[in-house]
Design an enzyme around this catalytic site. Structure first.
Site, PDB file in Angstrom:
ATOM      1  N   CYS A 123     105.963  71.162  61.400  1.00  0.00           N
ATOM      2  CA  CYS A 123     107.314  71.208  60.823  1.00  0.00           C
ATOM      3  C   CYS A 123     107.768  72.621  60.507  1.00  0.00           C
ATOM      4  CB  CYS A 123     107.371  70.348  59.572  1.00  0.00           C
ATOM      5  SG  CYS A 123     106.827  68.643  59.836  1.00  0.00           S
ATOM      6  N   HIS A 259     113.259  72.407  55.710  1.00  0.00           N
ATOM      7  CA  HIS A 259     112.769  71.348  56.602  1.00  0.00           C
ATOM      8  C   HIS A 259     113.093  70.010  55.978  1.00  0.00           C
ATOM      9  CE1 HIS A 259     110.249  68.537  58.615  1.00  0.00           C
ATOM     10  NE2 HIS A 259     109.323  68.509  57.674  1.00  0.00           N
ATOM     11  N   ASN A 290     112.893  62.556  59.542  1.00  0.00           N
ATOM     12  CA  ASN A 290     112.095  63.783  59.616  1.00  0.00           C
ATOM     13  C   ASN A 290     111.763  64.052  61.081  1.00  0.00           C
ATOM     14  OD1 ASN A 290     109.969  65.657  59.712  1.00  0.00           O
ATOM     15  ND2 ASN A 290     109.021  64.906  57.840  1.00  0.00           N
TER      16      ASN A 290
END
Length: 334
Positions: A123, A259, A290
């Site tokens: 990520c 993020h 996500n």
């Protein structure tokens, strides 16, 4: 005496010139997710902020989604594909180690001789790639870098795992990094904690009993509480250091784009940074989920499209994830 090696000549600074994104059209609601896990729409919203997410179709993958986002980034930057020297793809879901997704995208875009590589920093991958792209432009090894964050996490998610099934999604975001006469990307703050490798990982031989026998496929596993504690405590420090390296304060930001891991983590970071109420914050996770390395450029592009951040504004980026790794920088929005 040996002859001296000629010094490389790069740009004085680097900047993001254009942004593009690609979101699959397939919408997966919380009700859809609850068909395979014992949960509810209310519980998922409370724990993550997610209402729905996008999953790619079977014929879509990291390469096709990345190339689609790249074409939009090129148009935004006002350059053509043949001006790209280097392609970096941040991803953890390209289905094989080699050849790289970047090499496939280079061929798709008609620049098969461009330098091409994938970056595996989960990520944090986009922020890692951005630091590398800036150094390439300033160091003289590239004139224009195409940086893509692309993930197809739906293929790596155990649809029966109550702790992860509702979180992950698919998509791609891309930027063009090129020369600048003034600072537009701050020095990166990056690092990790390799002692916490097991907090998030992908297992190659995941096996669990199902009603019709055994299934074997790769899947993500995560200790959500461990990741939450680490992200809230460490990423606040990282963000403050990133602001210091950029030479600005929180009240001089025009956007905060973390993020898109979890809305509760974002809320905790806002409190820890004492972020002023006038600074818009990315909340792309609500309808996108996500998307790991794709989440920051996807959120950035959405905020631009919505008019939430001005062109030339300062945006604080921070990515964090499996490794456990992190990276942060302040950028000028193109």
């Amino acid at each position: 005496m040996s002859a001296p090696i000629k010094a490389p000549v790069g740009a004085p600074f680097a900047r993001i010139m254009g942004i593009g994104s690609y979101r699959p059209s397939r919408v997966i609601t919380n009700e859809d997710i609850c068909q395979t896990i014992d949960s509810s729409d209310e519980w998922i919203r409370e724990r993550s902020g997610i209402i729905e997410r996008r999953w790619a179709e079977p014929d879509e993958n990291v390469v096709t989604m990345g190339a689609a986002a790249a074409q939009k980034a090129l148009a935004g930057a006002g350059i053509t594909a043949d001006q790209i020297d280097t392609i970096i793809v941040a991803t953890c879901t390209h289905p094989y180690q080699t050849p790289s997704a970047a090499s496939e995208i280079a061929d798709l875009m008609g620049v098969p001789t461009a330098a091409a590589m994938d970056v595996s920093a989960a990520c944090a991958g986009f922020a890692y790639g951005l630091a590398m792209a800036q150094d390439m432009v300033r160091g003289g090894s590239a004139g224009h870098v195409l940086l893509i964050g692309a993930e197809k996490l739906s293929e790596w998610t155990d649809k029966h795992d109550r702790s992860t099934a509702f979180i992950f999604a698919d998509g791609a975001g891309a930027v063009i990094v090129g020369p600048s006469d003034s600072p537009a990307i701050s020095p990166v703050v990056w690092g990790g904690d390799g002692a916490q490798l097991q907090a998030i990982n992908m297992t190659q031989n995941w096996i669990e009993f199902r009603d019709n026998g055994y299934d074997a496929f790769p899947a993500i596993s995560m200790n959500g509480q461990q990741v939450f504690r680490w992200a809230v405590s460490e990423m606040a420090r990282v963000c403050r250091e990133s602001l210091d390296r950029a030479g600005i304060t929180a009240d001089q930001l025009d956007a905060f784009i973390p993020h898109q891991a979890n809305n509760r983590i974002t809320d905790a970071l806002i409190r820890a940074l004492d972020l002023p109420a006038h600074v818009p914050v990315a909340r792309d996770i609500i309808t996108t989920g996500n998307t790991s390395a794709a989440s920051i450029p996807l959120a950035m592009d959405r905020m631009l499209e919505a008019g939430q951040i001005p062109h030339g504004g300062n945006a604080l980026l921070v990515g964090f994830g499996a490794g456990l790794v992190f990276a942060s920088q302040v950028v000028k929005i193109p």
